[in-house]
Design an enzyme around this catalytic site. Structure first.
Site, PDB file in Angstrom:
ATOM      1  N   CYS A 141      -3.886  31.538  20.115  1.00  0.00           N
ATOM      2  CA  CYS A 141      -2.951  30.898  21.038  1.00  0.00           C
ATOM      3  C   CYS A 141      -3.423  29.486  21.335  1.00  0.00           C
ATOM      4  O   CYS A 141      -4.502  29.069  20.889  1.00  0.00           O
ATOM      5  CB  CYS A 141      -2.798  31.700  22.332  1.00  0.00           C
ATOM      6  SG  CYS A 141      -4.285  31.741  23.348  1.00  0.00           S
ATOM      7  N   CYS A 151      -6.909  28.808  22.814  1.00  0.00           N
ATOM      8  CA  CYS A 151      -8.031  28.819  21.860  1.00  0.00           C
ATOM      9  C   CYS A 151      -8.282  27.408  21.337  1.00  0.00           C
ATOM     10  O   CYS A 151      -9.417  26.912  21.338  1.00  0.00           O
ATOM     11  CB  CYS A 151      -7.727  29.749  20.691  1.00  0.00           C
ATOM     12  SG  CYS A 151      -7.516  31.480  21.106  1.00  0.00           S
ATOM     13  N   ASP A 158      12.907  -7.569   7.057  1.00  0.00           N
ATOM     14  CA  ASP A 158      12.563  -8.732   6.251  1.00  0.00           C
ATOM     15  C   ASP A 158      13.513  -8.693   5.054  1.00  0.00           C
ATOM     16  O   ASP A 158      13.544  -7.712   4.315  1.00  0.00           O
ATOM     17  CB  ASP A 158      11.108  -8.656   5.792  1.00  0.00           C
ATOM     18  CG  ASP A 158      10.723  -9.842   4.932  1.00  0.00           C
ATOM     19  OD1 ASP A 158      11.048 -10.978   5.314  1.00  0.00           O
ATOM     20  OD2 ASP A 158      10.120  -9.619   3.865  1.00  0.00           O
ATOM     21  N   ASP A 196       7.432  -5.329   3.296  1.00  0.00           N
ATOM     22  CA  ASP A 196       6.860  -4.794   2.061  1.00  0.00           C
ATOM     23  C   ASP A 196       5.443  -4.275   2.222  1.00  0.00           C
ATOM     24  O   ASP A 196       4.859  -3.768   1.270  1.00  0.00           O
ATOM     25  CB  ASP A 196       6.925  -5.832   0.935  1.00  0.00           C
ATOM     26  CG  ASP A 196       6.062  -7.062   1.218  1.00  0.00           C
ATOM     27  OD1 ASP A 196       5.226  -7.014   2.136  1.00  0.00           O
ATOM     28  OD2 ASP A 196       6.234  -8.072   0.505  1.00  0.00           O
ATOM     29  N   ASP A 205       3.753  -8.754   4.811  1.00  0.00           N
ATOM     30  CA  ASP A 205       4.256  -8.603   6.169  1.00  0.00           C
ATOM     31  C   ASP A 205       3.323  -7.798   7.069  1.00  0.00           C
ATOM     32  O   ASP A 205       3.735  -7.325   8.125  1.00  0.00           O
ATOM     33  CB  ASP A 205       5.628  -7.914   6.134  1.00  0.00           C
ATOM     34  CG  ASP A 205       6.639  -8.713   5.337  1.00  0.00           C
ATOM     35  OD1 ASP A 205       6.639  -9.939   5.455  1.00  0.00           O
ATOM     36  OD2 ASP A 205       7.419  -8.100   4.587  1.00  0.00           O
TER      37      ASP A 205
END
Length: 719
Positions: free
Chosen positions: A14, A17, A411, A610, A614
């Protein structure tokens, strides 16, 4: 120096844990970060380089869990969950075969001693054989002074069982069948949960299965078939039509078309010839080719995608913090509430049997499993579906950030346009067209800019050649100069030539205006104090750009375009696409500043570029979306990697991220609502232990099932 490792963790049942393991690891001074994924059964730990991994493993084992460093050939999550589901199904069947007769006896109101003995005999193996996993795990937690879901199940079923034993000898009503039913229902829930988690994690397995298992290599002039694990960089691989390309490489012989849809999501084959890069697991469709291996094993594009998806699935979304905090204290609170329920009803006139049953129901109903599964399962499915569509989300926090994006800033080149410019028009003042083009091509030979490539290709198409050039000097965002035929040639924007003292005739200015009005990129070239001609290049708009812009606007997102083109050219392209906001004449180094300006207006900005030129803008943006290929899949600047240049992926990624986060919110709401609503119902006697166990099991399954709906996400959000 810190390093990061992934560990496999066994024994988590669970969210509490995972929270406890995370807390134990994070408290260490030599651990900088620990993220434990309950749904994935893994822990990502960043720790000092001089730390022995065995110390970390020992710390986790001390609190009752098993942890070991994960290996590259480890069993996939889907396989692991498949095996777990099979084991839980066998246990459930065994428990059900014995529990059903016990329930029939109990419901038949057969209160005879023989009936009670039969129920006792039937339920005992259910409790201590088929349900032994709960008691064993609870004992480990108790030894480590902890508690989790197994503690609740073990305590609830043992209370029902041993109370019934006491009641048998005290000649009181028994409810052995309750203990058996609880174990059976929870085993059934564990089966469905494991099965659902296996389906949620199957995306990574499917990606890995795409890879080739063998390769036909040429060594010492001989052709042989070897295992893919035996291929090394430099090997020459022969790939037949219809076969998978074994690993990343470069074509050294032949030409073909390649289906790269497994990487990019695009179904259109890509033409390839000598010198072109190809990627492992893509499919050679036509000619026989020879490929020289460049990247093998975990360095291939496919494995990098898998690694990024695994990283995203192992990370933790900010919205999960509240659930983690609740889960961390939930079990002791539930035990306290159960005790209060027992005492309160024992003091009433309902009797001890009813008091015990209601206390047990509180214990059983309150398991925090659903809280622990709410976020990671949605992330597993959402990120996996994204990978199938050619989108890689690099972190769980991206799903949360995507919902608040106000504007997507593209861009222009390579995203909205193809980035493959062509020379469209030119004019000279002296009629020396060939000399003009050859000199300009010579100047541009010193640049890899798309405009330069367009000029060079345009010259070659006219059977001309670029003249030899030296002393190239690039002026970023403005142009370039070089020495050709002993003359300094300047190529660039009108302002550059004017600043250099070159005269520009009205004929050329008119030509520039005409070219730009058509949305083309126009510039001048000149020497000896005079502009000698004007040229125009054009970048074709992608076929899906207009659809992508419209789709983003339908999502309620503004769309803007940023470009180094002048305002007239940029406006013409924007008008074709339906974009209202244009940032033009922007120098390459100023893109990040423009992103910051938008943010200063209070806008949350996603930048699409790209991923190389950039990088500053991608980093500055609230959400960086890098257009990549298999070559640069590991772009660090972007938060989201778009495996192809199709702008529709921008819309799809935002929409999928938003739907994933919405699924997380739904899961958390129902998980919290379930516990808030059900605990009082159990405490006040409206929900018995058997119904509580069935409801508890179904809550976890419902959360995972809700997440699995993302697997059906369609690649066109408007369909």
């Amino acid at each position: 120096m810190a390093k990061e490792l992934t560990f496999e963790v066994d024994g988590m049942t669970c969210a509490s844990c995972a929270m406890r393991i995370e807390r134990v690891l994070s408290k260490r001074d030599d651990v900088s970060e620990a993220i434990v994924n309950y749904a994935g059964g893994e822990a990502r730990v960043a720790f000092d380089d001089d730390v022995d991994e065995a110390d970390l493993v020992a710390a986790v084992q001390k609190i009752g869990y098993d942890m070991r460093p994960a290996t590259d050939d480890r069993q996939s999550q889907s396989e692991k969950y498949s095996e777990e589901a099979e084991a839980q199904w066998r246990r459930f069947l065994g428990a059900a075969v014995l529990t059903i007769p016990a329930m029939v006896l109990a419901m038949a109101n057969m209160e005879s001693t023989a009936s009670h003995i039969a129920q006792w005999a039937l339920v005992t193996p259910v409790e201590f054989w088929f349900g032994w996993q709960f008691h064993e795990a609870a004992a480990k937690r108790l030894k480590a002074r902890g508690a989790n879901m197994d503690t609740l199940v073990s305590l609830g079923t043992l209370a029902a069982y041993f109370y019934s034993v006491w009641a048998f000898f005290a000649d009181q009503p028994v409810f052995f069948e309750t203990a058996g039913a609880i174990v059976s229902f929870i085993l059934l829930g564990r089966y469905f949960e494991a099965r659902a988690k296996g389906r949620a994690s199957r995306a990574i397995t499917k990606l890995l299965e795409l890879g080739a298992k063998e390769a036909t290599v040429i060594r010492n002039g001989e052709t042989m078939v070897v295992s893919i694990s035996d291929v090394v960089p430099g090997d020459l691989m022969k790939v037949m039509p219809g076969s998978k390309i074994p690993t990343d490489g470069t074509i050294t012989d032949g030409a073909t078309s390649v289906d790269e849809s497994m990487l990019t999501g695009e179904s259109t084959p890509v033409d390839k010839s000598v010198g072109d890069s190809v990627f492992g697991a893509t499919i050679n469709q036509q000619g026989v080719i020879v490929v020289q291996a460049t990247k093998v094993g975990t360095r291939t594009a496919l494995h990098q995608i898998v690694k990024l998806v695994e990283d995203a699935q192992a990370s933790k979304a900010p919205v999960q913090r509240l659930a983690d905090r609740v889960s961390g204290v939930f079990v002791p609170i539930v035990l306290l509430l159960s005790l209060i329920t027992l005492i309160a009803w024992s003091l009433s006139d309902v009797g001890s049997v009813t008091a015990v049953q209601r206390a047990i129901a509180v214990v059983i109903i309150a398991c925090p499993c659903a809280l622990g599964l709410a976020t990671p399962t949605a992330i597993m499915v959402g990120s996996g579906r994204g990978a199938e569509l050619g989108i890689v989300f690099k972190g769980a926090d991206i799903f949360e950030r995507a919902r608040s994006i106000d504007v997507v800033l593209f861009d222009k080149t390579g995203t909205l346009t193809r980035g493959a410019m062509t020379l469209t028009e030119f004019v000279t003042v002296d009629g020396q067209d060939d000399q003009f083009l050859e000199r300009v091509a010579g100047v541009e030979s010193g640049s890899e800019h798309p405009v330069a490539r367009a000029i060079q290709l345009g010259v070659e198409e006219r059977d001309l050649y670029a003249r030899a050039a030296t002393n190239h000097v690039a002026i970023p965002g403005r142009g370039i100069t070089a020495l050709v035929d002993g003359v300094t040639i300047t190529v660039g924007k009108a302002k550059l030539l004017a600043d250099e003292g070159l005269l520009i005739s009205q004929v050329l200015l008119d030509a520039i205006d005409e070219y730009e009005s058509k949305g083309q990129t126009a510039f001048l070239a000149g020497w000896n104090g005079e502009a000698m001609g004007a040229l125009a290049v054009a970048d074709s708009i992608r076929s899906t750009s207009q659809e992508a812009v419209k789709g983003l606007q339908d999502l309620g997102v503004q769309v803007a375009m940023i470009t180094g083109d002048n305002h007239r050219t940029a406006a013409a392209i924007a008008a074709q696409l339906g974009i209202d906001r244009v940032l033009a004449d922007v120098m390459p180094g100023e893109k990040a500043n423009e992103v910051a300006r938008l943010q200063a207006e209070g806008l949350q900005v996603a930048f699409v570029g790209d991923g190389v030129n950039d990088a500053p803008a991608l980093t500055q943006a609230d959400l960086g979306m890098a257009v990549g290929t298999g070559v640069d899949i590991a772009i660090e600047a972007g938060d989201v990697i778009l495996m192809s240049g199709d702008p529709l992926l921008v819309e799809i990624s935002l929409d999928l991220a938003r739907k994933t986060f919405r699924t997380i919110q739904q899961n958390l709401f129902w998980a919290f609502f379930y516990n808030v609503a059900m605990i009082p119902l159990a405490a006040f006697g409206f929900l018995g232990p058997m119904l509580a166990s069935a409801a508890m099991a179904s809550s976890s399954v419902s959360v995972v099932t809700n997440s699995l709906r993302l697997k059906r996400y369609r690649s066109n959000p408007r369909n």
